[in-house]
Design an enzyme around this catalytic site. Sequence first.
Site, PDB file in Angstrom:
ATOM      1  N   ASP A 144      -2.000   6.606   6.281  1.00 46.09           N
ATOM      2  CA  ASP A 144      -3.042   5.762   5.689  1.00 46.09           C
ATOM      3  C   ASP A 144      -3.408   4.701   6.734  1.00 46.09           C
ATOM      4  O   ASP A 144      -2.749   3.665   6.838  1.00 46.09           O
ATOM      5  CB  ASP A 144      -2.521   5.103   4.412  1.00 46.09           C
ATOM      6  CG  ASP A 144      -3.525   4.114   3.817  1.00 46.09           C
ATOM      7  OD1 ASP A 144      -4.631   3.950   4.393  1.00 46.09           O
ATOM      8  OD2 ASP A 144      -3.203   3.504   2.783  1.00 46.09           O
TER       9      ASP A 144
ATOM     10  N   TRP B  41       0.820  -1.215   0.000  1.00 50.79           N
ATOM     11  CA  TRP B  41       0.000   0.000   0.000  1.00 50.79           C
ATOM     12  C   TRP B  41       0.847   1.255   0.000  1.00 50.79           C
ATOM     13  O   TRP B  41       0.499   2.259  -0.626  1.00 50.79           O
ATOM     14  CB  TRP B  41      -1.012  -0.017   1.146  1.00 50.79           C
ATOM     15  CG  TRP B  41      -2.112  -0.997   0.872  1.00 50.79           C
ATOM     16  CD1 TRP B  41      -2.369  -2.149   1.544  1.00 50.79           C
ATOM     17  CD2 TRP B  41      -3.093  -0.931  -0.186  1.00 50.79           C
ATOM     18  NE1 TRP B  41      -3.435  -2.810   0.974  1.00 50.79           N
ATOM     19  CE2 TRP B  41      -3.894  -2.088  -0.089  1.00 50.79           C
ATOM     20  CE3 TRP B  41      -3.341  -0.027  -1.217  1.00 50.79           C
ATOM     21  CZ2 TRP B  41      -4.953  -2.350  -0.974  1.00 50.79           C
ATOM     22  CZ3 TRP B  41      -4.401  -0.279  -2.098  1.00 50.79           C
ATOM     23  CH2 TRP B  41      -5.196  -1.429  -1.964  1.00 50.79           C
TER      24      TRP B  41
ATOM     25  N   LYS C 255     -12.703  -1.836   6.180  1.00 49.54           N
ATOM     26  CA  LYS C 255     -11.963  -2.744   7.051  1.00 49.54           C
ATOM     27  C   LYS C 255     -12.450  -2.636   8.501  1.00 49.54           C
ATOM     28  O   LYS C 255     -12.903  -3.609   9.065  1.00 49.54           O
ATOM     29  CB  LYS C 255     -10.459  -2.451   6.982  1.00 49.54           C
ATOM     30  CG  LYS C 255      -9.765  -3.070   5.784  1.00 49.54           C
ATOM     31  CD  LYS C 255      -9.541  -2.127   4.653  1.00 49.54           C
ATOM     32  CE  LYS C 255      -8.999  -2.811   3.420  1.00 49.54           C
ATOM     33  NZ  LYS C 255      -8.069  -1.990   2.662  1.00 49.54           N
TER      34      LYS C 255
END
Length: 360
Positions: free
Chosen positions: A172, A102, A196
């Site tokens: 993030d 990511w 999530k």
Amino acid sequence: MTRKYNFSAGPAMLPQEVLEQAQAEMLDWHGSGMSVMEMSHRGKEYMSIAEAAEADLREVMAIPDNYKVLFLQGGASSQFSAIPLNLLHGKAGADYINTGAWSKKAIAEASRYCAVNVASSSEDTNFSSIYPQESWDTNPDAAYLHYTPNETIGGLEFPWIPETGDVPLVADMSSTILSRPVDVSKFGLIYAGAQKNIGPAGLTIVIVRDDLIGKAADITPTMMDYAVQAKAGSMYNTPPTYAWYLAGLVFKWLQRQGGLEGMAEINKRKADKLYAAIDDSDFYKNPVQKEFRSWMNVPFTLANSELDGEFLKQAAERDLVTLKGHRSVGGMRASIYNAMPEAGVDALIAMMRDFEKEYG
Ligand SMILES: *Cc1c(COP(=O)(O)O)cnc(C)c1O
């Protein structure tokens, strides 16, 4: 009805109580005669839902008053571009820390807008570790420093928060937000896709310090301009109303679990027992250095990868599903976000032990 233990990395499980409440309120929300999905986002009923969700998130995360909380669309991935567009403030570049898949995506997208300085990368450890901040090659003139506190695919998590002085820290938090208390005041901006640990897909939360907004680059799409969205209460256009409502139910559920301190205690216990089961066996392996192991995403491999299919089959027979590892890592990955009950982790561990007895 059987609710399975769903170990998906995202969209992930939601608390059953939340789903039951949504079901009970589906056809007629609080006597309004309509479902939340059918309401005008500017009507007083929906405004009360939206405002309560923000107030509850502020309470749960102890978000200081000098931060805006935005309820946006586009996923965390849209923020990969929105962040440089909004935060460069005329500077040439930003620092990024590369700890996995990511991070890399964030770096690739930011590189389209500015000079990215990768101040540290643990790729040479195959992302099994994080280098200490003293070794980072940061640029004192960076517009901000971006990092990924939890790498969802590699299962690598920062146990500390970087200290960046006057350089705004951007995180993030897609797969770690709300899993434990965090000092929001250390950050310039926190963002997270909802699917999530917050609620359904389609909602993205951005928590941004007041002084960082209002200086977006001219080319910034209006929808991505934090100042525009802040001024409009995240309603420059129609927001993801139902996802925002469900996130609000999750925030209330978190309050009933003892807030983030209560959640952290449960999450640590769940992660500790799963890693202990992996470490106690010669059959299962997790590659991440112990201090950097994620509380939320636990990748593991079997001693013989030819047994992966049989493992997944036997797990599914016990209603333990979506355990297949990311294609880039292989093996298994158990995502054990807030809504995964401890009993689900216990059932997985019992299944792993039985499987090892049969094939180990
Ligand atoms: C899932 C995830 C993303 C991507 O989120 P989208 O909302 O699908 O764009 C980005 N970063 C991290 C750390 C993630 O876990």
